[in-house]
Write an enzyme that holds these catalytic residues in place. Structure first.
Site, PDB file in Angstrom:
ATOM      1  N   VAL A  74       0.822  -1.222   0.000  1.00  9.03           N
ATOM      2  CA  VAL A  74       0.000   0.000   0.000  1.00  9.03           C
ATOM      3  C   VAL A  74       0.855   1.271   0.000  1.00  9.03           C
ATOM      4  O   VAL A  74       0.341   2.369  -0.220  1.00  9.03           O
ATOM      5  CB  VAL A  74      -0.999   0.034   1.197  1.00  9.03           C
ATOM      6  CG1 VAL A  74      -1.976  -1.122   1.137  1.00  9.03           C
ATOM      7  CG2 VAL A  74      -0.259   0.072   2.536  1.00  9.03           C
ATOM      8  N   ASN A 100      -6.442  -1.676   6.908  1.00 16.27           N
ATOM      9  CA  ASN A 100      -5.877  -2.378   8.063  1.00 16.27           C
ATOM     10  C   ASN A 100      -4.351  -2.556   7.971  1.00 16.27           C
ATOM     11  O   ASN A 100      -3.681  -2.675   8.987  1.00 16.27           O
ATOM     12  CB  ASN A 100      -6.581  -3.744   8.164  1.00 16.27           C
ATOM     13  CG  ASN A 100      -5.882  -4.713   9.074  1.00 16.27           C
ATOM     14  OD1 ASN A 100      -6.011  -4.639  10.288  1.00 16.27           O
ATOM     15  ND2 ASN A 100      -5.096  -5.632   8.508  1.00 16.27           N
ATOM     16  N   SER A 155      -5.277   3.122  16.606  1.00 14.31           N
ATOM     17  CA  SER A 155      -4.773   2.363  17.755  1.00 14.31           C
ATOM     18  C   SER A 155      -5.050   3.126  19.040  1.00 14.31           C
ATOM     19  O   SER A 155      -4.932   4.349  19.085  1.00 14.31           O
ATOM     20  CB  SER A 155      -3.266   2.154  17.619  1.00 14.31           C
ATOM     21  OG  SER A 155      -2.751   1.609  18.809  1.00 14.31           O
ATOM     22  N   TYR A 168       4.953   5.048  14.720  1.00 14.84           N
ATOM     23  CA  TYR A 168       3.685   4.305  14.633  1.00 14.84           C
ATOM     24  C   TYR A 168       2.554   5.130  15.249  1.00 14.84           C
ATOM     25  O   TYR A 168       1.482   5.313  14.641  1.00 14.84           O
ATOM     26  CB  TYR A 168       3.846   2.964  15.360  1.00 14.84           C
ATOM     27  CG  TYR A 168       2.577   2.148  15.449  1.00 14.84           C
ATOM     28  CD1 TYR A 168       2.165   1.345  14.391  1.00 14.84           C
ATOM     29  CD2 TYR A 168       1.794   2.173  16.611  1.00 14.84           C
ATOM     30  CE1 TYR A 168       1.002   0.587  14.484  1.00 14.84           C
ATOM     31  CE2 TYR A 168       0.636   1.420  16.709  1.00 14.84           C
ATOM     32  CZ  TYR A 168       0.239   0.633  15.643  1.00 14.84           C
ATOM     33  OH  TYR A 168      -0.918  -0.104  15.740  1.00 14.84           O
ATOM     34  N   ALA A 170       2.419   8.321  15.760  1.00 16.58           N
ATOM     35  CA  ALA A 170       2.172   9.514  14.931  1.00 16.58           C
ATOM     36  C   ALA A 170       1.305   9.147  13.727  1.00 16.58           C
ATOM     37  O   ALA A 170       0.348   9.860  13.394  1.00 16.58           O
ATOM     38  CB  ALA A 170       3.502  10.107  14.472  1.00 16.58           C
ATOM     39  N   SER A 171       1.620   8.022  13.088  1.00 15.59           N
ATOM     40  CA  SER A 171       0.843   7.627  11.899  1.00 15.59           C
ATOM     41  C   SER A 171      -0.604   7.337  12.277  1.00 15.59           C
ATOM     42  O   SER A 171      -1.538   7.730  11.571  1.00 15.59           O
ATOM     43  CB  SER A 171       1.478   6.410  11.218  1.00 15.59           C
ATOM     44  OG  SER A 171       1.356   5.225  12.011  1.00 15.59           O
ATOM     45  N   LYS A 172      -0.813   6.662  13.403  1.00 16.27           N
ATOM     46  CA  LYS A 172      -2.172   6.294  13.808  1.00 16.27           C
ATOM     47  C   LYS A 172      -2.961   7.517  14.304  1.00 16.27           C
ATOM     48  O   LYS A 172      -4.180   7.593  14.123  1.00 16.27           O
ATOM     49  CB  LYS A 172      -2.126   5.207  14.884  1.00 16.27           C
ATOM     50  CG  LYS A 172      -1.528   3.879  14.403  1.00 16.27           C
ATOM     51  CD  LYS A 172      -2.394   3.222  13.333  1.00 16.27           C
ATOM     52  CE  LYS A 172      -1.908   1.858  12.914  1.00 16.27           C
ATOM     53  NZ  LYS A 172      -2.727   1.233  11.877  1.00 16.27           N
TER      54      LYS A 172
END
Ligand SMILES: NC(=O)c1ccc[n+]([C@@H]2O[C@H](COP(=O)([O-])OP(=O)(O)OC[C@H]3O[C@@H](n4cnc5c(N)ncnc54)[C@H](O)[C@@H]3O)[C@@H](O)[C@H]2O)c1
Length: 262
Positions: A74, A100, A155, A168, A170-172
């Site tokens: 992706v 996901n 999350s 992680y 930050a991305s979520k």
């Protein structure tokens, strides 16, 4: 006393619904794929790991379900466009997209100042840009049908502010704002966009990053003090993808046994 869990009693009917799930080759994505297929959907499993995607489609077919595997990273914009066009050309439309796929169980825990810029960029590219890239591919098909459901997997680590995987987190975190903006843009077309924020959920995939001591601490922080399994997440995902949830959009829903109260 036996405490009943919910998944076995989810009675949603997704017959005739086309569901695309990124990262469906293992873990939670595999559980979503099997649950949608068991509820009658045709499921498209898109994963960087094609072998795993094929294994899950085989599991679904053995149970008389309908599933198709596609290899996709992706984080590669051109490939995303090609794979989604192929699915829509071959199968007519996509009704539900579950974003996901993420770099997650392979992450090495370390303070943010020790994260190499290339690793930081890769996590943001897959976990955030990948969601943007896949979501934009389904808008036309969903608009044409006057119906669509996009679920972005965030999350509960965002609410907890957990240390040592800041890229992680930050991305979520970004997914929550992005989902709200998308929901505003798509609401008038019958398309909803929601984020779910699972807490620590234990799948068939081993995680070296959660030590037995950390697992005990996580469980102790929950109102419902047992380890979460994929079954605990399925009911919310199926509901948010059903027709019944048509007035629920732009929400970020935490599923963590009450560990956090956002
Ligand atoms: N399990 C948990 O405790 C938990 C908690 C909160 C959120 N989540 C989120 O739920 C989702 C699934 O978690 P999981 O535990 O199943 O993780 P996992 O690491 O077991 O599975 C991730 C899947 O995504 C695929 N993937 C990774 N990078 C990809 C890419 N670039 N393109 C396509 N596919 C790719 C992997 O091949 C794998 O099949 C993730 O978004 C994760 O961040 C999990």
């Amino acid at each position: 006393m036996t405490v009943r869990t919910s998944a076995a009693r989810c009675n949603f009917d997704f017959s005739g619904t086309h569901v695309a799930i990124t990262g469906g080759g293992q873990g939670l994505g595999r559980a979503y794929a099997k649950a949608f297929a068991a509820a009658g959907a045709a499921v498209f499993i898109l994963d960087r790991n094609f072998e795993n995607a094929c294994k899950v489609t085989d599991e679904i077919k053995v149970a008389d379900g309908t599933a198709f595997a596609y290899q996709l990273d992706v984080g590669r914009l051109d490939d995303v466009s090609d794979v989604f066009s192929t699915i829509i050309n071959e199968h007519g439309r996509i009704d539900v997209l579950v974003n996901n796929a993420a770099i997650f169980t392979t992450l090495e825990m370390k303070p943010f100042y020790s994260i190499d810029p290339a690793e930081w960029g890769e996590v943001i590219n897959v976990n955030l840009n990948g969601v943007y890239a896949c979501s934009r591919q389904v808008v036309d098909t969903m608009k044409e049908n006057g119906f669509g459901r996009i679920i972005n997997i965030g999350s509960a680590a965002v609410t907890m502010g957990r240390p040592n995987y800041t890229h992680y987190v930050a991305s979520k975190s970004a997914l929550i704002g992005m989902s709200r903006s998308m929901a505003r843009e798509l609401g008038s077309f019958g398309i909803t966009v929601n984020t779910i924020m699972p807490g620590a959920t234990f799948t068939e995939v081993e995680r070296k990053t959660v030590t037995p001591q950390q697992k005990r601490t996580i469980i102790a922080s929950q109102c419902i003090q047992r380890p979460a399994t994929p079954d605990d997440i399925l009911g919310t995902v199926l509901f948010l993808c059903s027709e019944e949830s048509g007035f629920v959009t732009g929400q970020a829903i935490t599923i963590d046994g009450g560990a956090t109260h956002s």
